[in-house]
Motif scaffolding. Structure first.
Motif, PDB file in Angstrom:
ATOM      1  N   THR A 150      -0.474   5.747  -5.719  1.00 51.13           N
ATOM      2  CA  THR A 150      -0.808   7.014  -5.065  1.00 51.13           C
ATOM      3  C   THR A 150      -0.544   8.127  -6.076  1.00 51.13           C
ATOM      4  O   THR A 150       0.483   8.130  -6.759  1.00 51.13           O
ATOM      5  CB  THR A 150      -0.003   7.208  -3.762  1.00 51.13           C
ATOM      6  N   GLN A 151      -1.479   9.049  -6.191  1.00 48.69           N
ATOM      7  CA  GLN A 151      -1.429  10.054  -7.242  1.00 48.69           C
ATOM      8  C   GLN A 151      -0.584  11.254  -6.835  1.00 48.69           C
ATOM      9  O   GLN A 151      -0.740  11.809  -5.744  1.00 48.69           O
ATOM     10  CB  GLN A 151      -2.852  10.530  -7.568  1.00 48.69           C
ATOM     11  N   VAL A 152       0.276  11.663  -7.727  1.00 50.69           N
ATOM     12  CA  VAL A 152       1.070  12.884  -7.550  1.00 50.69           C
ATOM     13  C   VAL A 152       0.699  13.856  -8.663  1.00 50.69           C
ATOM     14  O   VAL A 152       0.797  13.518  -9.843  1.00 50.69           O
ATOM     15  CB  VAL A 152       2.576  12.585  -7.587  1.00 50.69           C
TER      16      VAL A 152
ATOM     17  N   MET B  84       0.828  -1.197   0.000  1.00 51.55           N
ATOM     18  CA  MET B  84       0.000   0.000   0.000  1.00 51.55           C
ATOM     19  C   MET B  84       0.865   1.250   0.000  1.00 51.55           C
ATOM     20  O   MET B  84       1.695   1.433   0.878  1.00 51.55           O
ATOM     21  CB  MET B  84      -0.931   0.020   1.200  1.00 51.55           C
ATOM     22  N   GLU B  85       0.620   2.100  -0.976  1.00 49.27           N
ATOM     23  CA  GLU B  85       1.324   3.376  -1.073  1.00 49.27           C
ATOM     24  C   GLU B  85       0.499   4.480  -0.439  1.00 49.27           C
ATOM     25  O   GLU B  85      -0.735   4.398  -0.375  1.00 49.27           O
ATOM     26  CB  GLU B  85       1.573   3.763  -2.531  1.00 49.27           C
TER      27      GLU B  85
ATOM     28  N   ALA C 274       2.109  11.851 -11.987  1.00 46.07           N
ATOM     29  CA  ALA C 274       1.822  10.465 -12.370  1.00 46.07           C
ATOM     30  C   ALA C 274       1.177   9.741 -11.203  1.00 46.07           C
ATOM     31  O   ALA C 274       1.140  10.239 -10.076  1.00 46.07           O
ATOM     32  CB  ALA C 274       3.109   9.733 -12.764  1.00 46.07           C
ATOM     33  N   MET C 275       0.697   8.545 -11.479  1.00 49.62           N
ATOM     34  CA  MET C 275       0.319   7.616 -10.425  1.00 49.62           C
ATOM     35  C   MET C 275       1.582   6.835 -10.101  1.00 49.62           C
ATOM     36  O   MET C 275       2.193   6.247 -10.999  1.00 49.62           O
ATOM     37  CB  MET C 275      -0.790   6.688 -10.894  1.00 49.62           C
ATOM     38  N   TYR C 276       1.971   6.839  -8.839  1.00 51.57           N
ATOM     39  CA  TYR C 276       3.188   6.170  -8.421  1.00 51.57           C
ATOM     40  C   TYR C 276       2.852   4.838  -7.758  1.00 51.57           C
ATOM     41  O   TYR C 276       1.987   4.775  -6.878  1.00 51.57           O
ATOM     42  CB  TYR C 276       3.968   7.060  -7.450  1.00 51.57           C
ATOM     43  N   TYR C 277       3.588   3.804  -8.183  1.00 50.87           N
ATOM     44  CA  TYR C 277       3.356   2.455  -7.692  1.00 50.87           C
ATOM     45  C   TYR C 277       4.598   1.916  -6.993  1.00 50.87           C
ATOM     46  O   TYR C 277       5.725   2.123  -7.452  1.00 50.87           O
ATOM     47  CB  TYR C 277       3.008   1.511  -8.832  1.00 50.87           C
TER      48      TYR C 277
ATOM     49  N   THR D 247       6.946  13.146  -0.044  1.00 48.01           N
ATOM     50  CA  THR D 247       7.547  11.860   0.303  1.00 48.01           C
ATOM     51  C   THR D 247       6.469  10.792   0.235  1.00 48.01           C
ATOM     52  O   THR D 247       5.440  10.897   0.907  1.00 48.01           O
ATOM     53  CB  THR D 247       8.165  11.884   1.708  1.00 48.01           C
ATOM     54  N   LEU D 248       6.700   9.825  -0.599  1.00 48.11           N
ATOM     55  CA  LEU D 248       5.782   8.694  -0.726  1.00 48.11           C
ATOM     56  C   LEU D 248       6.225   7.565   0.200  1.00 48.11           C
ATOM     57  O   LEU D 248       7.419   7.347   0.390  1.00 48.11           O
ATOM     58  CB  LEU D 248       5.751   8.197  -2.167  1.00 48.11           C
TER      59      LEU D 248
END
Length: 126
Positions: free
Chosen positions: A120-122, A5-6, A92-95, A19-20
């Motif tokens: 999670t969307q950036v 889970m992000e 972007a959507m980060y995975y 920070t992700l």
């Protein structure tokens, strides 16, 4: 059951930072590589960064080198992606994914396997 889970995405202006975080459950990932990838709107999936099992080795895509930092915390079963000097093209959507991805083995789209998070969307604005 393995889950990834992000979190930490959001909206920032160019030059800003985020920070992700990525937390995994159901699997001790301290012995495996972990990766971050992103899906920009209208584009194919891009590899961003990966980290080896002990955190000593880190790799970055040229587009983010010097601006992004990957790290991990074994005690928290977590991996992080610190992003600084964000650009419009970083939106972007980060995975987060379990495993060592690179340009050469990045799939065209995010996997639905449990070893990948949902993203999670950036968003970056000028």
């Amino acid at each position: 059951e393995v889950t990834v889970m992000e979190s930490g995405g959001g909206s920032v202006e160019t030059g800003g930072s985020l920070t992700l975080s990525c937390v995994t459950t159901g699997l001790n990932v301290s012995s495996v590589k972990m990766s971050w990838l992103r899906l920009p709107p209208g584009k194919s999936l891009e590899w961003v960064s990966r980290i080896n099992s002990d955190g000593a080795l880190k790799w970055y895509a040229d587009s983010v080198k010097g601006r992004f930092t990957i790290s991990r915390d074994h005690a928290k079963n977590s991996v992080y992606l610190q992003m600084a000097s964000l650009k419009l093209e970083d939106a972007a959507m980060y995975y987060c994914a379990i495993g060592g991805y690179a340009d050469s083995n990045t799939p065209p789209e995010p996997s639905r396997e449990r070893t990948w998070g949902r993203g999670t969307q950036v968003t970056v604005s000028s």
